[in-house]
Scaffold this active site. Sequence first.
Site, PDB file in Angstrom:
ATOM      1  CE  LYS A 138      -0.629  -2.197  -8.668  1.00 18.37           C
ATOM      2  NZ  LYS A 138      -0.567  -1.046  -7.836  1.00 18.37           N
ATOM      3  CD  GLU A 144      -2.608  -4.904   7.427  1.00 17.49           C
ATOM      4  OE1 GLU A 144      -3.854  -4.280   7.655  1.00 17.49           O
ATOM      5  OE2 GLU A 144      -1.672  -4.186   7.162  1.00 17.49           O
ATOM      6  CD  GLU A 201      -9.662   1.663   6.930  1.00 13.72           C
ATOM      7  OE1 GLU A 201      -8.345   1.386   7.446  1.00 13.72           O
ATOM      8  OE2 GLU A 201      -9.997   1.138   5.613  1.00 13.72           O
ATOM      9  CB  CYS A 207      -4.781  -0.557   8.231  1.00 12.41           C
ATOM     10  SG  CYS A 207      -3.289  -1.317   8.824  1.00 12.41           S
ATOM     11  N   PRO A 246       0.741  -1.092  -0.109  1.00 11.43           N
ATOM     12  CG  PRO A 246       0.274  -0.729   2.161  1.00 11.43           C
ATOM     13  CD  PRO A 246       1.142  -1.832   1.361  1.00 11.43           C
TER      14      PRO A 246
END
Length: 512
Positions: free
Chosen positions: A203, A279, A410, A313, A178
């Site tokens: 990636k 995750e 979130e 997160c 991320p």
Amino acid sequence: RFSSWGRRINSFSTAAAAIDEPIHPSIQVDHTQLLINGQFIDAASGRTFPTVDPRTGDVIARVAEGDLEDVNRAVAAARKAFDEGPWPKMTAYVTSRIMLRFADLLEKHTEEVAKLETWDNGKPYEQAAKIEIPMVVRMFRYYAGWADKIHGFTVPADGQHHVQTLHEPYGVCGLIIPWNFPLLLYSWKVGPALACGNTVVLKTAEQTPLSAIYVSKLFHEAGLPPGVLNVVSGFGPTAGAALSSHMDVNKLSFTGSTATGKIVLTLAAKSNLKPVTLELGGKSPFIVCKDADVDKAVELAHSALFFNQGQCCCAGSRTLVHESVYDEFVEKAKARALKRVVGDPFKTGIEQGPQIDNEQFKKILKYIRSGIESGATLESGGEQFGSKGYYIQPTVFSNVQDDMLIAKDEIFGPVQSISKFKDLEEVVQRANASSYGLAAGVFTQNIETANTLTRALRVGTVWINCYDIFDAAVPFGGFKMSGQGREKGIYGLSSYLQVKAVVTPLKNPAWL
């Protein structure tokens, strides 16, 4: 450990920093291509995309835009390195030494790496240089230590058979990281994957590709053979989807939003049913009990939510406070937010930089408007900070109800939502009434209360009188829609190993 950042920042000025002309970091961006089979190359299509400075919205550099053809090339290189190349023939001790050399190089280049991370991401430079990069170095040294200690077992069986288990690498691992902690999550995935003997196609997030490309170059300088670690920058619907659905990828690991995680899992299942570690998102409760030291609880809750611009997160984004200390807590939480130092993340003493991009910036402001419209009390913040870049004022809401969007969704930004509770039974029910289950914080001086909440909360991590403690050996992952599988520690190894049972007959054994 992230919590040390919150303690150290208190020594800095609490005056809001003016956002003047942004500091230009003293580093040149030299690597913007794909890294495939040990070589930097352009995307097959020749396309590039901009990566921008969140302080200004200006373009830092244009990066190669990988897609299906590039993923195919990267997977083919990783497959050859695993099936034919030197990687599977190296001893685990040699693997360990390469990883240790890389950790040494990364430590040597901390300043350059931290500047890239801050420039591309917007996090405070001091946070990147003094906390995160050392954590990345520690993670690689930790898994380097595991490389030559991975082994199976001899299993007693009924009858005359010798039974042993082998722990073997999957093969080619697709790793998708991320944008909020690019290098930290790089280490959580690449470290155990390589220690277990796999090869990798990584990636990067399209918002933050620069640091992963740079450190992967260092990995090759440390002696990593070509094809073992390949890096493809690009977008989720193209490069990410191609990697997730590739028939020659044996294992996937993804960190990101729950919505995208569902897509990754679906693509993996529809292709070759590759196993997936996920995750994902969170809406973690931070519970302040009636016996809490309010001043300490306020500071810890502030750090739990506002760290990294709220882009965590596991952020403690649902602050649940006992009614007996609620009013005092709200006033002090408001005062702390008003003192939070916002500004150019390259300046000394800055606690909060800009959000990652314009999309996230607008999303957070929309949630703030939702909180106001739904009847929550806006105690502080609520607007853009300055007039340029993606800065948002540290925002605190009180009187938040569980059915409000700011209490359920979130937000992934600097928005603290404070609610009141009466007793443990109520707070457990409310804390667990979420589709997420990543983490929780409990602030109490009563061991019985701590034990009760530790066992009752359905989350992957419970922090007692602390928050955001991320030691290399401590596993991390979520319950429910916060993901599946675990990263870090010994549990992180199991995500990258398959177990094979080997059974051999014994003729006239001396013993069984």
